[in-house]
Structure formats: structure tokens, C-alpha cells
Write a protein that holds these residues in place. Structure first.
Motif, PDB file in Angstrom:
ATOM      1  N   ALA A   1       0.852  -1.192   0.000  1.00 58.64           N
ATOM      2  CA  ALA A   1       0.000   0.000   0.000  1.00 58.64           C
ATOM      3  C   ALA A   1       0.880   1.231   0.000  1.00 58.64           C
ATOM      4  CB  ALA A   1      -0.920   0.018   1.215  1.00 58.64           C
ATOM      5  N   LEU A   2       0.362   2.279  -0.605  1.00 56.68           N
ATOM      6  CA  LEU A   2       1.043   3.566  -0.585  1.00 56.68           C
ATOM      7  C   LEU A   2       0.570   4.290   0.671  1.00 56.68           C
ATOM      8  CD1 LEU A   2       2.908   5.604  -1.876  1.00 56.68           C
ATOM      9  CD2 LEU A   2       0.971   6.430  -3.237  1.00 56.68           C
ATOM     10  N   SER A   3       1.357   4.221   1.718  1.00 51.81           N
ATOM     11  CA  SER A   3       0.991   4.807   3.007  1.00 51.81           C
ATOM     12  C   SER A   3       1.503   6.242   3.083  1.00 51.81           C
ATOM     13  CB  SER A   3       1.609   3.976   4.142  1.00 51.81           C
ATOM     14  OG  SER A   3       2.974   4.320   4.331  1.00 51.81           O
ATOM     15  N   PRO A   4       1.107   6.964   4.132  1.00 53.54           N
ATOM     16  CA  PRO A   4       1.659   8.311   4.311  1.00 53.54           C
ATOM     17  C   PRO A   4       3.184   8.314   4.447  1.00 53.54           C
ATOM     18  CG  PRO A   4      -0.296   8.022   5.649  1.00 53.54           C
ATOM     19  CD  PRO A   4       0.041   6.670   5.074  1.00 53.54           C
ATOM     20  N   ASP A   5       3.761   7.152   4.790  1.00 49.51           N
ATOM     21  CA  ASP A   5       5.213   7.049   4.944  1.00 49.51           C
ATOM     22  C   ASP A   5       5.883   6.369   3.755  1.00 49.51           C
ATOM     23  OD1 ASP A   5       5.138   8.223   7.542  1.00 49.51           O
ATOM     24  OD2 ASP A   5       4.509   6.291   8.359  1.00 49.51           O
ATOM     25  N   GLY A   6       5.169   6.177   2.664  1.00 56.79           N
ATOM     26  CA  GLY A   6       5.727   5.512   1.491  1.00 56.79           C
ATOM     27  C   GLY A   6       5.102   4.134   1.309  1.00 56.79           C
ATOM     28  N   ILE A   7       5.664   3.342   0.425  1.00 53.20           N
ATOM     29  CA  ILE A   7       5.122   2.017   0.134  1.00 53.20           C
ATOM     30  C   ILE A   7       5.476   1.056   1.259  1.00 53.20           C
ATOM     31  CG2 ILE A   7       5.236   0.041  -1.434  1.00 53.20           C
ATOM     32  CD1 ILE A   7       5.579   2.028  -3.728  1.00 53.20           C
ATOM     33  N   VAL A   8       4.443   0.369   1.774  1.00 58.77           N
ATOM     34  CA  VAL A   8       4.633  -0.626   2.833  1.00 58.77           C
ATOM     35  C   VAL A   8       4.091  -1.969   2.353  1.00 58.77           C
ATOM     36  CG1 VAL A   8       4.579   1.032   4.740  1.00 58.77           C
ATOM     37  CG2 VAL A   8       2.454   0.007   3.966  1.00 58.77           C
ATOM     38  N   HIS A   9       4.787  -3.020   2.723  1.00 61.09           N
ATOM     39  CA  HIS A   9       4.389  -4.385   2.389  1.00 61.09           C
ATOM     40  C   HIS A   9       3.276  -4.820   3.342  1.00 61.09           C
ATOM     41  CE1 HIS A   9       5.590  -8.901   2.286  1.00 61.09           C
ATOM     42  NE2 HIS A   9       4.676  -8.658   1.368  1.00 61.09           N
ATOM     43  N   LEU A  10       2.261  -5.522   2.824  1.00 63.69           N
ATOM     44  CA  LEU A  10       1.130  -5.998   3.626  1.00 63.69           C
ATOM     45  C   LEU A  10       1.032  -7.521   3.547  1.00 63.69           C
ATOM     46  CD1 LEU A  10      -1.522  -3.386   2.418  1.00 63.69           C
ATOM     47  CD2 LEU A  10      -0.164  -3.288   4.523  1.00 63.69           C
ATOM     48  N   PRO A  11       1.939  -8.240   4.180  1.00 62.65           N
ATOM     49  CA  PRO A  11       1.918  -9.703   4.057  1.00 62.65           C
ATOM     50  C   PRO A  11       0.634 -10.334   4.581  1.00 62.65           C
ATOM     51  CG  PRO A  11       3.457  -9.010   5.772  1.00 62.65           C
ATOM     52  CD  PRO A  11       3.005  -7.769   5.057  1.00 62.65           C
ATOM     53  N   GLU A  12      -0.042  -9.686   5.540  1.00 59.39           N
ATOM     54  CA  GLU A  12      -1.287 -10.239   6.092  1.00 59.39           C
ATOM     55  C   GLU A  12      -2.428 -10.219   5.081  1.00 59.39           C
ATOM     56  OE1 GLU A  12      -1.308  -5.844   6.872  1.00 59.39           O
ATOM     57  OE2 GLU A  12       0.203  -7.416   7.014  1.00 59.39           O
ATOM     58  N   GLU A  13      -2.304  -9.428   4.019  1.00 65.34           N
ATOM     59  CA  GLU A  13      -3.331  -9.355   2.975  1.00 65.34           C
ATOM     60  C   GLU A  13      -3.096 -10.370   1.854  1.00 65.34           C
ATOM     61  OE1 GLU A  13      -5.972  -7.673   3.378  1.00 65.34           O
ATOM     62  OE2 GLU A  13      -5.389  -6.265   4.945  1.00 65.34           O
ATOM     63  N   GLU A  14      -1.900 -10.901   1.795  1.00 66.63           N
ATOM     64  CA  GLU A  14      -1.559 -11.823   0.711  1.00 66.63           C
ATOM     65  C   GLU A  14      -2.311 -13.138   0.874  1.00 66.63           C
ATOM     66  OE1 GLU A  14       2.713  -9.707  -0.084  1.00 66.63           O
ATOM     67  OE2 GLU A  14       2.743 -11.717   0.765  1.00 66.63           O
ATOM     68  N   GLY A  15      -2.829 -13.637  -0.216  1.00 67.80           N
ATOM     69  CA  GLY A  15      -3.641 -14.849  -0.215  1.00 67.80           C
ATOM     70  C   GLY A  15      -5.122 -14.561  -0.174  1.00 67.80           C
ATOM     71  N   GLY A  16      -5.516 -13.375   0.271  1.00 69.99           N
ATOM     72  CA  GLY A  16      -6.931 -13.036   0.358  1.00 69.99           C
ATOM     73  C   GLY A  16      -7.420 -12.134  -0.768  1.00 69.99           C
ATOM     74  N   VAL A  17      -6.489 -11.512  -1.493  1.00 72.75           N
ATOM     75  CA  VAL A  17      -6.871 -10.604  -2.569  1.00 72.75           C
ATOM     76  C   VAL A  17      -7.247 -11.415  -3.805  1.00 72.75           C
ATOM     77  CG1 VAL A  17      -6.039  -8.794  -4.122  1.00 72.75           C
ATOM     78  CG2 VAL A  17      -5.454  -8.711  -1.690  1.00 72.75           C
ATOM     79  N   HIS A  18      -8.400 -11.086  -4.370  1.00 68.55           N
ATOM     80  CA  HIS A  18      -8.871 -11.714  -5.605  1.00 68.55           C
ATOM     81  C   HIS A  18      -9.111 -10.622  -6.647  1.00 68.55           C
ATOM     82  CE1 HIS A  18      -9.493 -14.991  -2.854  1.00 68.55           C
ATOM     83  NE2 HIS A  18      -9.792 -15.790  -3.851  1.00 68.55           N
TER      84      HIS A  18
END
Length: 180
Positions: free
Chosen positions: A137-154
Motif C-alpha cells: 500500500a502507498l501509506s503516508p510514509d511511502g510504500i509498505v508491504h502488507l503480508p497479512e493481505e496476501e492470499g486473500g486478494v482476488h
């Protein structure tokens, strides 16, 4: 015979309808549907099935931006899909999804959603593809990895002319609460 389905923008739903939909979502998600989740489902198009007992099924699609390979894609993001407990497994979820998919196909480059383990079979049976790549995600602090979202995105296949490559990350726009 299927129940009639109504599509409407959030602005065209009156306060009583919105309260009834929120009640359906609170019940369907066993109290695990918070204010941020509700906020995420507003501002776009809703598909709503009603019967004599009130809202029987609901889903919405809102506009998001997802970056892939340096290009921001207009994304129809599906939110708040739920079916009342007493009418589950009667095709209402599929009826709602068909309406939302039509909106996505006509108005967006891409469709996306985050599926629970219970909800994933509905989406995959309808051709939504589980994203196997990295989610950020493009957060206020830059791009952050979201490993908890992986596998659920369709994703619903893009109309962009070039397929999405799981070797390249998806970068979601920022929002409060759950990002994807």
C-alpha cells in the motif's frame, strides 16, 4: 424465481435503507463489521436484494486505485457482500455478485476484493482469481508491504490489454482500517 435486485448509488439510498443494510452486515459478519468497514462500502454502487423480511443480500463496489508495473488502474473494489443467514445458499450471493461484476466490467480497468476463507469459494467459482503476488500500500510514509493481505486478494481479469504479472507487486491506495 429470483428476488428483484436493485442497484443504486449510496446517495440514492435513504437513511432507513442504509440503517437496514448496516444491520444486515453487522449480523452477517457476527459483529465483526466495524465503522471503518462500513465507511469503505459507501460512496459507490450498491446491489441490494430485499424480501418481506428486509434486506436479504447486499454488496457494493467503490472506486479505488491499484498500481501495477508503474501504472495506476481504476479499480472497482467489491465491499460488504453479505447474505442474511436464513436465505444463504439460495443464489442471492451470486445474484449480487453478477450485478457488481457488470458494474466493474463497464466502468473499471480491474475488479478487486479481499475474500475471507468462507467467501473465497463464491468468488473463485465466478472466475475471480486469487492474487499470488506481493501486496503493498502507498501509506503516508511511502510504500509498505502488507503480508497479512496476501492470499486473500482476488482480482477480476483486467480490461487493460496487458495481464497482471504476480512477479510485480500490487500497490493499493491508502485508507483507514483494512487496506485491502
Amino acid at each position: 424465481m429470483p428476488l428483484p435486485l436493485r442497484t443504486a448509488h449510496t446517495a440514492d439510498l435513504d437513511p432507513a435503507e442504509l440503517r437496514a443494510v448496516r444491520s444486515l452486515l453487522d449480523e452477517a459478519f457476527d459483529g465483526d463489521f466495524g465503522d471503518e468497514d462500513w465507511d469503505h462500502s459507501l460512496g459507490g454502487m450498491h446491489a441490494l436484494v430485499r424480501d418481506g423480511a428486509g434486506p436479504a443480500a447486499h454488496g457494493s463496489v467503490v472506486m479505488r486505485r491499484i498500481r501495477h508495473r508503474g501504472r495506476w488502474l481504476r479499480t472497482g473494489y467489491v465491499e460488504a457482500v453479505a447474505v442474511r443467514a436464513d436465505v444463504r445458499r439460495t443464489g442471492l450471493g451470486g445474484q449480487v455478485m453478477a450485478a457488481l461484476e457488470g458494474i466493474v466490467d463497464r466502468a473499471y480497468d480491474l475488479g478487486a476484493l479481499s475474500a475471507s476463507a468462507d467467501g473465497a469459494p463464491l468468488y473463485t467459482a465466478r472466475g475471480w482469481q486469487q492474487w499470488s503476488g506481493r501486496v503493498c500500500a502507498l501509506s503516508p510514509d511511502g510504500i509498505v508491504h502488507l503480508p497479512e493481505e496476501e492470499g486473500g486478494v482476488h482480482l477480476r481479469p483486467a480490461r487493460t490489454g496487458r495481464p497482471l504479472d504476480p512477479d510485480h507487486e500490487l500497490v493499493f491506495d491508502w485508507r483507514d482500517g483494512d487496506i485491502a
